[in-house]
Design an enzyme around this catalytic site. Structure first.
Site, PDB file in Angstrom:
ATOM      1  N   ASP A  51      45.166  18.963   5.182  1.00 25.50           N
ATOM      2  CA  ASP A  51      45.585  18.494   5.915  1.00 25.50           C
ATOM      3  C   ASP A  51      45.224  18.534   7.623  1.00 25.50           C
ATOM      4  O   ASP A  51      45.580  17.656   8.139  1.00 25.50           O
ATOM      5  CB  ASP A  51      46.909  18.243   5.764  1.00 25.50           C
ATOM      6  N   CYS A  70      41.650  -2.244  -6.339  1.00 30.14           N
ATOM      7  CA  CYS A  70      42.731  -3.365  -6.510  1.00 30.14           C
ATOM      8  C   CYS A  70      42.695  -4.129  -6.373  1.00 30.14           C
ATOM      9  O   CYS A  70      44.003  -4.715  -6.501  1.00 30.14           O
ATOM     10  CB  CYS A  70      42.985  -3.077  -4.297  1.00 30.14           C
ATOM     11  N   CYS A 123      45.542  -7.802  -6.502  1.00 27.92           N
ATOM     12  CA  CYS A 123      46.879  -6.985  -5.405  1.00 27.92           C
ATOM     13  C   CYS A 123      47.534  -6.787  -4.272  1.00 27.92           C
ATOM     14  O   CYS A 123      46.670  -6.595  -3.173  1.00 27.92           O
ATOM     15  CB  CYS A 123      46.548  -5.444  -6.238  1.00 27.92           C
ATOM     16  N   CYS A 149      51.730  -3.461  -2.560  1.00 27.61           N
ATOM     17  CA  CYS A 149      52.223  -2.854  -1.046  1.00 27.61           C
ATOM     18  C   CYS A 149      51.935  -3.076   0.308  1.00 27.61           C
ATOM     19  O   CYS A 149      53.010  -2.592   0.814  1.00 27.61           O
ATOM     20  CB  CYS A 149      50.683  -1.343  -0.586  1.00 27.61           C
ATOM     21  N   CYS A 162      56.036  -2.504   2.271  1.00 22.72           N
ATOM     22  CA  CYS A 162      56.451  -2.036   2.827  1.00 22.72           C
ATOM     23  C   CYS A 162      57.318  -2.692   4.060  1.00 22.72           C
ATOM     24  O   CYS A 162      57.370  -3.801   4.799  1.00 22.72           O
ATOM     25  CB  CYS A 162      54.957  -2.351   3.625  1.00 22.72           C
ATOM     26  N   CYS A 218      55.004   3.283  10.707  1.00 26.08           N
ATOM     27  CA  CYS A 218      55.080   3.125   9.485  1.00 26.08           C
ATOM     28  C   CYS A 218      56.793   4.604   8.990  1.00 26.08           C
ATOM     29  O   CYS A 218      56.716   5.589  10.160  1.00 26.08           O
ATOM     30  CB  CYS A 218      53.768   3.924   8.888  1.00 26.08           C
ATOM     31  N   CYS A 267      58.050   8.444   3.206  1.00 22.82           N
ATOM     32  CA  CYS A 267      58.069   7.641   2.350  1.00 22.82           C
ATOM     33  C   CYS A 267      57.085   7.185   1.281  1.00 22.82           C
ATOM     34  O   CYS A 267      56.378   7.359   1.932  1.00 22.82           O
ATOM     35  CB  CYS A 267      58.466   6.147   3.288  1.00 22.82           C
ATOM     36  N   CYS A 301      55.032   2.653  -0.958  1.00 15.02           N
ATOM     37  CA  CYS A 301      53.316   1.633  -0.639  1.00 15.02           C
ATOM     38  C   CYS A 301      53.322   2.405  -2.188  1.00 15.02           C
ATOM     39  O   CYS A 301      52.055   1.677  -2.336  1.00 15.02           O
ATOM     40  CB  CYS A 301      52.825   1.560   0.244  1.00 15.02           C
ATOM     41  N   CYS A 342      52.734   1.282  -6.900  1.00 16.19           N
ATOM     42  CA  CYS A 342      51.463   0.276  -6.858  1.00 16.19           C
ATOM     43  C   CYS A 342      51.108   0.900  -8.193  1.00 16.19           C
ATOM     44  O   CYS A 342      51.588   1.620  -9.126  1.00 16.19           O
ATOM     45  CB  CYS A 342      50.633   2.111  -6.606  1.00 16.19           C
TER      46      CYS A 342
END
Ligand code: B12
Ligand code: SF4
Ligand code: SF4
Length: 370
Positions: free
Chosen positions: A153, A210, A213, A216, A220, A236, A263, A266, A270
């Protein structure tokens, strides 16, 4: 350090990572920002930063002495970097989705923060994954001489970009890396190495699945996904509840709903997560009190209790003060008048940010009663 990846070494590192509990692993080249692929990534990132999408996340904006964004290319911070081993870890704890109905008066903490050990104590994924990653790194260095650096991260590189190039998954329109079998409940951990990559040694980039589609983007609540694969982080809920230090912009508060930390919307919507496997790792379990947590429980916490509950958890870095700012907003959005006494107490308090959020919440509750 003249070593290089070949197909056999890539397969070996994949199996070594799996033996440490990672679900997926692959190797991606780390091109210079001047090479074609490297230039594409560096340019995409520069445009994103310069259009203000990163908000207050100053660490994303760091530049080198030449004025180039460090994260635009792994070689800017680590000139010896030639490849990145990317490991994916499924963190899908058993539990509902954020949009499933639940009792009134409950908030939402993002799925990645639910983990605890057998005694129920919080587990920080940064630490847990780093321990696993270091074992893989040690084994690699025993097998082949090379320079390496491990990150979970916090490294100065775009982990998702490397994950896509290592065949872990594709970058979905929600900007998350999605694997066809595991879905997107994946945390990433990387080993940057000095090993060159022969083009036939690495997996092909995952195909984009994807299709047409757009669930998401439509789901949101704060319109943070401004285009496919492009997020305005300043809108966000994850950024607002975890990263933003000051007051949350008033126009985004209603859209935050009951979110108090992160959150998942999204990803919840999926289709690739519909059959996502539940993570089964020894020593990591879902802490039930963090799934649909009671807002009054979070609101009543003093410093000592917050430390006891969240020491070692991703919530620790956001601190009690900001989590309670988020709780005040979630209470305002709840329509539940039983929160009025707590909000009134906060509104009279000395913490200006919490008081302002509480006043907003009281007004919102009042307006829903009228
Ligand atoms: C800053 C950050 C955030 C910010 C901004 C997120 C964002 N979308 O930009 C905020 C706080 C909002 C955030 C939220 C979350 N985050 Co975050 N975050 C990061 C961090 C530290 C840096 C990301 C970054 O540089 N963003 C800037 C944008 C421009 O870069 P990017 O998102 O990586 O996008 C690149 C790719 O999309 C790529 N790209 C775009 N299109 C295409 C097409 C192709 C073909 C290719 C190859 C590449 C590509 O180019 C972009 C730029 O190079 C990374 C860790 C890291 N060091 O990378 C974790 C990371 C991305 N976050 C992660 C997680 C788990 C989350 C949350 C789920 C947490 C939560 N539940 O609240 C949410 C998800 C929200 C979302 N839809 O993205 C994981 C993602 C795992 C995954 N499966 O994708 C990461 C990798 C951390 C980790 N080590 O596991 N996060
Ligand atoms: S994490 Fe939530 S707020 Fe952020 S883009 Fe996804 S749905 Fe929107
Ligand atoms: S919801 Fe649809 S568009 Fe969004 S990431 Fe998943 S498959 Fe892609």
């Amino acid at each position: 350090m003249g070593g290089a990846w070949n197909a056999e070494l890539v397969q070996w590192v994949r199996e070594r990572a799996q033996a440490e509990g990672f679900n997926l692993a692959g190797v991606a080249p780390a091109p210079a920002a001047e090479e074609a692929d490297g230039a594409l990534t560096a340019e995409r990132f520069r445009t994103w930063i310069e259009s203000g999408r990163a908000g207050e996340m100053e660490y994303l904006k760091r530049r080198n002495a030449q004025g180039e964004l460090l994260r635009g290319s792994a070689r800017r911070a680590m000139p010896w970097a030639r490849s990145v081993v990317v490991c994916g870890f499924n963190y899908n704890g058993a539990g509902p989705l954020s949009q499933d109905p639940d009792e009134a008066g409950r908030g939402w903490i993002a799925r990645y923060a639910w983990n605890g050990d057998e005694s129920g104590k919080a587990v920080d994924y940064h630490y847990d994954l780093m321990v696993r990653l270091r074992v893989v790194e040690g084994a690699l260095r025993e097998r082949v001489e090379c320079e390496t650096r491990c990150y979970v991260d916090t490294g100065p590189l775009l982990e998702r970009d490397f994950a896509a190039r290592a065949g872990i998954g594709w970058v979905g329109k929600n900007t998350c890396v999605i694997n066809q079998g595991v879905g997107s409940w994946l945390l990433l951990a990387v080993i940057v190495t000095s090993l060159e990559v022969a083009s036939d040694a690495v997996a092909a980039m995952s195909a984009d699945r994807c299709g047409s589609c757009t669930r998401c983007i439509e789901a949101c609540p704060t319109d943070a996904l401004v285009a496919p694969r492009e997020m305005d982080a300043t809108r966000c809920i994850s950024y607002l509840t975890i990263e933003l230090k000051g007051p949350i912009p008033v126009e985004l508060r209603e859209g935050m709903g009951r979110h108090v930390f992160g959150c998942d919307i999204c990803q919840d919507v999926c289709p690739w997560n519909r059959r996502a496997p539940v993570a089964a790792q020894a020593g990591l379990a879902t802490r039930p009190e963090l799934v649909n947590p009671r807002l009054d429980w979070l609101a009543a916490m003093g410093d000592a209790e917050f430390r006891r509950e969240f020491q070692g958890s991703p919530l620790e870095r956001t601190r009690r003060r900001r989590v309670q700012r988020n709780v005040a907003i979630a209470m305002g959005n709840s329509g539940d008048a039983s929160f009025v006494p707590r909000l009134a107490e906060w509104a009279r308090g000395t913490d200006a940010m919490l008081a302002e959020a509480a006043v907003w919440a009281l007004r919102r509750l009042q307006s829903r009663e009228d």
